[in-house]
Design a protein around this motif. Structure first.
Motif, short mmCIF file in Angstrom:
data_model
loop_
_atom_site.label_atom_id
_atom_site.label_comp_id
_atom_site.label_asym_id
_atom_site.label_seq_id
_atom_site.Cartn_x
_atom_site.Cartn_y
_atom_site.Cartn_z
N GLU A 34 47.61 51.85 42.21
CA GLU A 34 47.56 50.51 42.79
C GLU A 34 46.69 49.56 41.97
O GLU A 34 46.82 48.35 42.08
CB GLU A 34 47.07 50.59 44.22
N SER A 35 45.83 50.09 41.12
CA SER A 35 44.96 49.25 40.30
C SER A 35 45.68 48.68 39.08
O SER A 35 45.16 47.77 38.44
CB SER A 35 43.75 50.05 39.81
N LEU A 36 46.85 49.20 38.76
CA LEU A 36 47.55 48.76 37.55
C LEU A 36 47.73 47.26 37.52
O LEU A 36 47.44 46.62 36.52
CB LEU A 36 48.92 49.46 37.45
N TRP A 37 48.18 46.67 38.64
CA TRP A 37 48.46 45.23 38.62
C TRP A 37 47.18 44.41 38.48
O TRP A 37 47.20 43.35 37.85
CB TRP A 37 49.25 44.84 39.86
N SER A 38 46.06 44.89 39.00
CA SER A 38 44.82 44.13 38.81
C SER A 38 44.39 44.18 37.34
O SER A 38 43.84 43.22 36.82
CB SER A 38 43.71 44.63 39.73
#
Length: 96
Positions: A74-78
Motif C-alpha cells: 500500500e505504500s507504493l503509491w505514496s
C-alpha cells in the motif's frame, strides 16, 4: 508461507539486493529511424513511451521501499507521489 516471510518471522536479517540507482537510467524508447515527432499520435510507440515512464516510477519507488525497509504494498503509491512532488515523476515528461 513464502521462504522470506518464514525467515523474517524467525528474526533472520535479510539483506536486500537492489540495483544501483544509475541502473535505472535507461533512456526512453525511440524510433530507430527518424524522430518521435514523425510518428503518428495513434501509433503504439507513444503507449510504449508512456509505459516506460510509469514503470520507471514504479521501479524507483520499489527500490526506495526496499532500501528503507518498507514492505507493505500500500505504500507504493505514496513513494510514487514522492517522485511527482520532487519533479521526477512520469507526468513531468511532455512525451505523454
Amino acid at each position: 508461507m513464502h521462504k522470506m516471510e518464514a525467515k523474517l518471522r524467525k528474526g533472520i536479517k535479510i539483506s536486500p539486493r537492489v540495483v544501483p540507482h544509475n541502473h535505472l537510467d535507461c533512456s526512453p524508447p525511440q524510433p530507430s529511424i527518424g524522430d518521435i515527432s514523425d510518428i503518428p499520435p495513434n501509433d503504439h510507440l507513444h503507449n510504449w513511451i508512456s509505459d516506460y515512464w510509469q514503470n520507471l516510477d514504479q521501479a524507483v519507488a520499489l527500490r526506495d521501499m526496499v532500501l528503507e525497509g518498507v514492505s507493505d504494498s500500500e505504500s507504493l503509491w505514496s513513494y510514487i507521489e514522492r517522485r511527482y512532488h520532487a519533479g521526477e515523476g512520469a507526468m513531468q515528461h511532455n512525451e505523454l
